[in-house]
Design a protein around this motif. Structure first.
Motif, PDB file in Angstrom:
ATOM      1  N   MET A 165       0.818  -1.217   0.000  1.00 51.55           N
ATOM      2  CA  MET A 165       0.000   0.000   0.000  1.00 51.55           C
ATOM      3  C   MET A 165       0.853   1.269   0.000  1.00 51.55           C
ATOM      4  SD  MET A 165      -3.026  -1.030  -0.222  1.00 51.55           S
ATOM      5  CE  MET A 165      -4.073   0.354   0.211  1.00 51.55           C
ATOM      6  N   THR A 169      -0.732   5.046  -2.963  1.00 52.45           N
ATOM      7  CA  THR A 169      -1.296   5.724  -1.793  1.00 52.45           C
ATOM      8  C   THR A 169      -2.772   6.051  -1.973  1.00 52.45           C
ATOM      9  OG1 THR A 169      -0.449   7.776  -2.693  1.00 52.45           O
ATOM     10  CG2 THR A 169       0.880   6.719  -0.999  1.00 52.45           C
ATOM     11  N   LEU A 170      -3.470   6.030  -0.856  1.00 58.36           N
ATOM     12  CA  LEU A 170      -4.886   6.390  -0.853  1.00 58.36           C
ATOM     13  C   LEU A 170      -5.128   7.569   0.074  1.00 58.36           C
ATOM     14  CD1 LEU A 170      -6.805   2.993  -0.544  1.00 58.36           C
ATOM     15  CD2 LEU A 170      -6.691   4.498  -2.512  1.00 58.36           C
ATOM     16  N   ASP A 171      -4.091   8.011   0.750  1.00 62.31           N
ATOM     17  CA  ASP A 171      -4.280   8.998   1.814  1.00 62.31           C
ATOM     18  C   ASP A 171      -3.387  10.213   1.663  1.00 62.31           C
ATOM     19  OD1 ASP A 171      -6.006   7.353   3.748  1.00 62.31           O
ATOM     20  OD2 ASP A 171      -4.317   6.037   3.350  1.00 62.31           O
ATOM     21  N   VAL A 204      -0.669  -2.042   5.249  1.00 65.57           N
ATOM     22  CA  VAL A 204      -1.994  -1.466   5.514  1.00 65.57           C
ATOM     23  C   VAL A 204      -1.955  -0.788   6.880  1.00 65.57           C
ATOM     24  CG1 VAL A 204      -4.458  -1.951   5.729  1.00 65.57           C
ATOM     25  CG2 VAL A 204      -3.056  -3.305   4.152  1.00 65.57           C
ATOM     26  N   GLN A 209      -7.853   2.377   4.447  1.00 65.75           N
ATOM     27  CA  GLN A 209      -7.214   1.452   3.491  1.00 65.75           C
ATOM     28  C   GLN A 209      -7.834   0.068   3.605  1.00 65.75           C
ATOM     29  OE1 GLN A 209      -3.124   1.757   4.804  1.00 65.75           O
ATOM     30  NE2 GLN A 209      -2.560   3.090   3.106  1.00 65.75           N
TER      31      GLN A 209
END
Ligand code: C2E
Ligand code: CA
Ligand code: CA
Length: 250
Positions: A165, A169-171, A204, A209
Motif C-alpha cells: 500500500m 497511496t490512498l491517503d 496497511v 485502506q
C-alpha cells in the motif's frame, strides 16, 4: 539476529492466515536494529546468504517445534534476497529443511521481490519452477514497485502477489490522486483474480485502506493496522490464542 513475525489476517473471516518472518538485529545493549540498516550492506558483501539461511533454518525449526507440541501453526513466509539465487545449493537448502524438520513445503513460503526477477529472469524462473514442482509456494513481493510489474507477471510463475500500500497511496490528501490510486488498486485486484492469483495487501496502516481493500475483495491484509511485526514469543501467544484459518489437513 532474531526473528520477528508479522501476522496476516483475512479481514472477512477475521482469522489469522499466515505470517511474514522479518529479521532483526538485537545489539548487546538491547537496541533492536531493523533490516533497512544492515540488509543492503549484507547484500553487497554477499553475507546476506548466510544470514538468510540462518533465518530459514530458525523458521523451519520454530514450525517443527510447534507441530511436535501439537500447537497451532500458520504458513510462514521467508524473504529471499536476489543474491540467494546464485547459491548453487539454493533449492537443496529448502528440501533439506523440510526433511530435517518434518515440515511440509506449504508451511514455508518464499517471498521474492519483484525487481529480482528482472535481473536474471531465466535463472530465477528455472529455480522457481523447480521449487514449485516440489510444492513450495512463491510470493511476488513489492508488486507495483518496479518498472515492469505487468510484464513480469506475464512470464514469472508465482502463487501469490504481495501488493504494498506504500506504493499506491490512498491517503495523500489529493483527491484526484486518491481516486486514481483506488482505480489502480481495483484494477490490479481484478486482474489478479482473472489470473487466479491471490493477493495480499501489505503496509496497511489505516482503517480507510482496510475498508477500501475489503470493498474491492482484497481479503488478506498485513500491516500496522492489524499488527506490527512481533517477537517470536508474542507471535506464539497470538497463535495459541487464535483459531487460524489454515487447515493442516488440506
Ligand atoms: P519487506 O519484505 O517488504 O517487508 C515488509 C516491511 O514493511 C517490514 O519492514 C515491515 O516491518 C514493514 N511494515 C509492515 N507493516 C507496515 C505498515 O503498515 N506500514 C509501513 N510503512 N511498513 C510496514 P522491515 O522489517 O524493516 O524489513 C524491511 C525489508 O528488509 C523487508 O521488506 C525485506 O526486503 C528485508 N528483509 C527483512 N527480513 C529479511 C530477511 O530475513 N532476509 C532478507 N534477505 N531480507 C529481509
Ligand atoms: Ca517481504
Ligand atoms: Ca514487501
Amino acid at each position: 539476529f532474531c526473528l520477528y513475525v508479522q501476522p496476516q489476517y483475512n479481514q472477512i473471516t477475521e482469522k489469522l492466515v499466515g505470517g511474514e518472518v522479518l529479521v532483526r538485529w538485537k545489539k548487546q545493549d538491547g537496541t533492536i536494529v531493523t533490516p533497512g540498516e544492515f540488509v543492503p550492506v549484507m547484500e553487497r558483501s554477499g553475507l546476506i546468504s548466510r544470514l538468510d539461511e540462518f533465518i530459514w533454518n530458525q523458521t523451519a525449526k520454530y514450525l517443527s517445534n510447534r507441530i511436535k507440541n501439537k500447537q497451532n501453526i500458520v504458513p510462514l513466509a521467508v524473504n529471499i534476497s536476489r543474491r540467494d539465487f546464485y547459491n548453487p545449493r539454493f533449492c537443496e537448502i529448502f528440501y533439506n529443511l523440510t526433511e530435517k524438520y518434518g515440515i511440509l513445503p506449504e508451511h514455508l513460503d518464499l517471498e521474492v521481490t519483484e525487481s529480482a526477477y528482472i535481473e536474471n529472469a531465466d535463472l530465477i524462473i528455472g529455480i522457481i519452477n523447480e521449487l514449485r514442482s516440489r510444492g513450495f509456494k512463491i510470493k511476488m513481493d513489492d508488486f507495483g514497485s518496479g518498472y515492469s510489474s505487468l510484464n513480469t507477471l506475464k512470464t514469472v510463475p508465482v502463487d501469490t502477489i504481495k501488493l504494498d500500500m506504500q506504493f499506491i497511496t490512498l491517503d495523500d490528501g489529493d483527491e484526484t490522486s486518491n481516486f486514481r490510486g483506488g482505480v489502480i488498486l481495483d484494477s490490479v485486484l481484478r486482474m489478479a483474480h482473472w489470473l487466479g492469483l491471490p493477493v495480499i495487501a501489505e503496509g496497511v496502516e489505516t482503517r480507510k485502506q482496510a475498508e477500501f481493500l475489503k470493498s474491492i475483495d482484497c481479503a488478506i491484509i498485513q500491516g500496522f493496522y492489524f499488527s506490527k511485526p512481533l517477537p517470536l514469543d508474542e507471535f506464539s501467544a497470538l497463535l495459541d490464542n487464535s483459531v487460524p484459518e489454515y487447515n493442516d489437513s488440506k
